[in-house]
Design an enzyme around this catalytic site. Structure first.
Site, PDB file in Angstrom:
ATOM      1  N   ARG A  79       1.778  -7.096  20.302  1.00 45.90           N
ATOM      2  CA  ARG A  79       1.637  -8.321  20.919  1.00 45.90           C
ATOM      3  C   ARG A  79       2.350  -7.884  22.435  1.00 45.90           C
ATOM      4  NH1 ARG A  79       1.912 -13.809  18.738  1.00 45.90           N
ATOM      5  NH2 ARG A  79       2.419 -15.220  20.451  1.00 45.90           N
TER       6      ARG A  79
ATOM      7  N   HIS B 258      -5.990 -14.297  21.149  1.00 41.46           N
ATOM      8  CA  HIS B 258      -5.156 -14.188  20.026  1.00 41.46           C
ATOM      9  C   HIS B 258      -5.962 -14.178  18.616  1.00 41.46           C
ATOM     10  CE1 HIS B 258      -1.852 -14.344  17.345  1.00 41.46           C
ATOM     11  NE2 HIS B 258      -1.315 -15.248  17.551  1.00 41.46           N
TER      12      HIS B 258
ATOM     13  N   ARG C 286       6.130 -15.921  13.483  1.00 40.77           N
ATOM     14  CA  ARG C 286       4.793 -15.936  12.444  1.00 40.77           C
ATOM     15  C   ARG C 286       3.942 -14.742  12.595  1.00 40.77           C
ATOM     16  NH1 ARG C 286       5.912 -20.668  14.044  1.00 40.77           N
ATOM     17  NH2 ARG C 286       4.788 -20.591  15.758  1.00 40.77           N
ATOM     18  N   THR C 287       3.462 -14.454  13.589  1.00 40.82           N
ATOM     19  CA  THR C 287       2.507 -13.575  13.985  1.00 40.82           C
ATOM     20  C   THR C 287       3.087 -12.128  13.275  1.00 40.82           C
ATOM     21  OG1 THR C 287       1.250 -14.784  15.744  1.00 40.82           O
ATOM     22  CG2 THR C 287       0.896 -12.300  15.532  1.00 40.82           C
TER      23      THR C 287
ATOM     24  N   LYS D  29      13.682   1.650  30.162  1.00 37.61           N
ATOM     25  CA  LYS D  29      13.837   2.570  31.164  1.00 37.61           C
ATOM     26  C   LYS D  29      12.477   3.072  32.047  1.00 37.61           C
ATOM     27  CE  LYS D  29      16.038   5.248  27.153  1.00 37.61           C
ATOM     28  NZ  LYS D  29      15.891   6.056  26.250  1.00 37.61           N
TER      29      LYS D  29
END
Length: 306
Positions: free
Chosen positions: A105, A133, A55-56, A84
């Site tokens: 995120r 958030h 959703r975000t 890596k």
């Protein structure tokens, strides 16, 4: 109009003033009523999701494209140079030389603030672990104002996982600037953290612990449901609380007419599907509002005037 968020990093709700929160909510409302497709014209935004989020991520990318911007990025860190061994700081240095802003995120708390120290362009925190958030809180504020006509002096009940639920932490912090009153409904093991209660105490905000949804329902304007996370309990403890915090349609008879039910989603079984048809249910519109709140945020960060 000139705005104080131009070229600022968006990392945490406590970083905002009340006036800045109101500016974002007002801008989101204006963009919902009068859509614009030019506010990010010619801008390239990096969508960097080191941790999955449907959703975000899609909400941010929809917001960018509807404002006329373009998106680069990834939704799986295993396909990036971090696999890596590249450090987050090096990754951000490189990405910020490509894009006009970074939406990020990450599973580690504090990752967005660290990234902001190495980025040449604004970093927008799309969620960092159990920490913050902020864009979820902004869409929650926009939705609450849309349903109630004000953010001032409302009464809300937060239900479920109040210990690990970053959405209720940030929302309580934000609404404490507007003189709201809170009920906390949840198991003792998942009570609201002390630092949130201390913030409320320092601002003279009233909050009350409650045992059941039914006892607070007649008093509230917003019922904010969250999922009790089964994975955080052993089976015996989970059995003790299972079903205690499930919202059923018949429980809504005592609710105020203006009362709306919100949920950051995804839900599991804490709201029965029969509630969806109720006039009180507003969680799907809340998710839709995420696009407008993120449009407002991006527009204000990347334009001196909006």
């Amino acid at each position: 109009m000139a705005n104080p968020l131009f070229r600022k990093h968006i990392l945490s709700i406590p970083d905002f003033t009340r006036a800045e929160l109101e500016l974002i909510v007002d801008t989101a409302a204006r963009l919902k009523a009068q859509p614009r497709d030019d506010l990010l014209k010619g801008r390239l935004i990096a969508s960097c999701f080191f941790e999955p989020s449907t959703r975000t991520r899609l909400s941010f990318e929809t917001a960018i494209q509807r404002l006329g911007g373009r998106v680069i990025g990834f939704d799986n860190a295993s396909n990036t140079s971090t696999k890596k061994g590249e450090t987050l700081s090096d990754s951000i240095r490189i990405i910020s030389s490509y894009a006009d802003a970074i939406v990020m995120r990450h599973h580690k708390e504090g990752a967005a603030r660290l990234a902001s120290e190495f980025s040449e362009v604004p970093v927008i925190n799309g969620g960092d672990g159990a920490n913050q958030h902020p864009s979820q809180t902004l869409l929650d504020l926009f939705t609450i104002r849309e349903t109630q006509g004000t953010l001032e002096g409302l009464t809300l009940a937060f239900v479920g996982d109040l210990k690990y639920g970053r959405t209720v932490h940030s929302l309580a912090q934000a609404l404490s600037l507007f003189g709201c009153r809170f009920y906390f409904v949840g198991p003792e093991a998942l009570a609201m953290p002390d630092y949130i209660c201390e913030t409320l105490d320092s601002r003279g905000i009233s909050y009350t612990l409650a045992e059941t949804i039914e006892e607070v329902l007649p008093e509230i304007d917003i019922l904010y449901m969250t999922r009790v996370q089964k994975e955080r309990f052993d089976e015996a403890d989970y059995q003790k609380i299972q079903g205690r915090f499930v919202l059923r349609e018949d429980m809504l008879r005592g609710a105020r007419d203006n009362m709306k039910i919100l949920h950051p989603l995804p839900r599991v079984d804490e709201i029965e599907t029969a509630v969806d048809a109720s006039g009180h249910a507003y969680y799907f519109e809340q998710a839709k509002n995420g696009v407008f709140a993120r449009q407002a945020l991006l527009s204000l960060v990347l334009n001196e005037t909006v």
